[in-house]
Enzyme design. Structure first.
Site, PDB file in Angstrom:
ATOM      1  NE  ARG A  52      -4.052  -1.947   2.185  1.00  0.00           N
ATOM      2  CZ  ARG A  52      -5.116  -1.963   2.981  1.00  0.00           C
ATOM      3  NH1 ARG A  52      -5.303  -0.986   3.859  1.00  0.00           N
ATOM      4  NH2 ARG A  52      -5.986  -2.950   2.905  1.00  0.00           N
ATOM      5  CG  ASP A 153     -14.072   6.695   5.920  1.00  0.00           C
ATOM      6  OD1 ASP A 153     -14.780   5.675   5.973  1.00  0.00           O
ATOM      7  OD2 ASP A 153     -12.822   6.657   5.924  1.00  0.00           O
TER       8      ASP A 153
END
Length: 288
Positions: A52, A153
């Site tokens: 990632r 979020d």
């Protein structure tokens, strides 16, 4: 004549593929994401961290994870901090995931009336808050006073997709034909005919906002009739979970509900919540 530019690209690509994430660098990333987002990542997730974060090195033209750490630590206000958090945040969602919660939400909203409002604490790409919005629209009708759902979020990337309200047709497999018809429009753009867009009646019911759950202050329109925090606290340690539960308890209206994930359990003696049924909680101080 050899293609020098092409060969250079191959060399750069190989350099990144071969770049080693040391134990020290891994531990630094583990500590940084915990400090920034409260997320607990173990050393066993080395491959995940590598896969990632390696694209971030490529995007920034950096040669090593050590350079990336140096950039973050030397620039506390750098925009890359948000990209770092976005990269290490897990976003697994779908429409009407853990479907048994929505009949409970329906009955709860029906008994409490039109002023019903919900906080979805992990909006991800929007499927969960839009599922909540459909449920409330079906039981209460269209809202005439603005958004019913606050959807937050920490990841700005997924919030951008959520705000766009664009999905693949295959993403709607869990919806009824009536829901597809009432709440989505088929895209007719060239090359996008397998996509749908959320209708305005649904988009207008949701307000999306970036929010870090471990921030000291939440700028949100509390209190709420229900809070959805599903499959979120599994990424936090017990201390962070306890802090969040106590904060959630103060933001619920009397008789309000907390919805959590099926694998999350918070009925310890120290918790302000007691289990009401099917990973749905109410406040202990309220009588059954």
């Amino acid at each position: 004549m050899p293609n020098i530019a092409h060969n250079n690209k191959i060399e750069i690509s190989n350099q990144f593929v071969q770049n080693h994430l040391s134990e020290s660098e891994l531990n630094t990333f583990i500590e940084l994401i915990y400090q920034q987002a409260g997320i607990v990542i173990t050393a066993q997730r080395r491959d995940m961290v590598y896969n990632r974060l390696a694209p971030r090195l490529r995007a920034l033209g950096l040669n090593s994870f050590r350079d990336y750490i140096r950039l973050l630590e030397n620039s506390p206000n750098h925009n890359e901090w948000q990209q770092f958090v976005n990269a290490l945040t897990t976003n697994l969602t779908s429409f009407f995931r853990e479907a048994y919660h929505f009949p409970i939400l329906t009955e709860h909203a029906r008994t409490r009336g039109g002023g019903y409002n919900v906080w979805c604490t992990a909006a991800s790409t929007g499927e969960e808050p839009y599922s909540i919005a459909m449920t409330l629209d079906e039981v209460l009708g269209h809202s005439i006073v603005g958004p019913r759902i606050l959807a937050t979020d920490i990841d700005t990337g997924v919030l951008e997709k959520a705000r766009s309200g664009t999905y693949r047709m295959a993403d709607l497999n869990n919806l009824s034909l009536e829901q597809k018809k009432n709440y989505f429009l088929r895209r007719n753009d060239s090359g996008k005919r397998d996509q749908v867009k959320v209708r305005s009646v649904l988009q207008n019911a949701v307000h999306f906002q970036q929010l870090n759950l471990i921030s000291a202050n939440w700028d949100i329109p509390a209190p709420f009739d229900a809070i959805f925090c599903r499959n979120v606290m599994i990424y936090f340690d017990k201390n962070t979970q306890d802090q969040l539960l106590n904060r959630f308890a103060k933001l619920l209206k009397p008789g309000g509900l907390l919805f959590v994930g099926h694998s999350e359990h918070f009925s310890s003696t120290a918790s302000p919540f007691r289990l009401k049924g099917q990973s749905v909680y109410c406040l202990k101080k309220e009588k059954a």
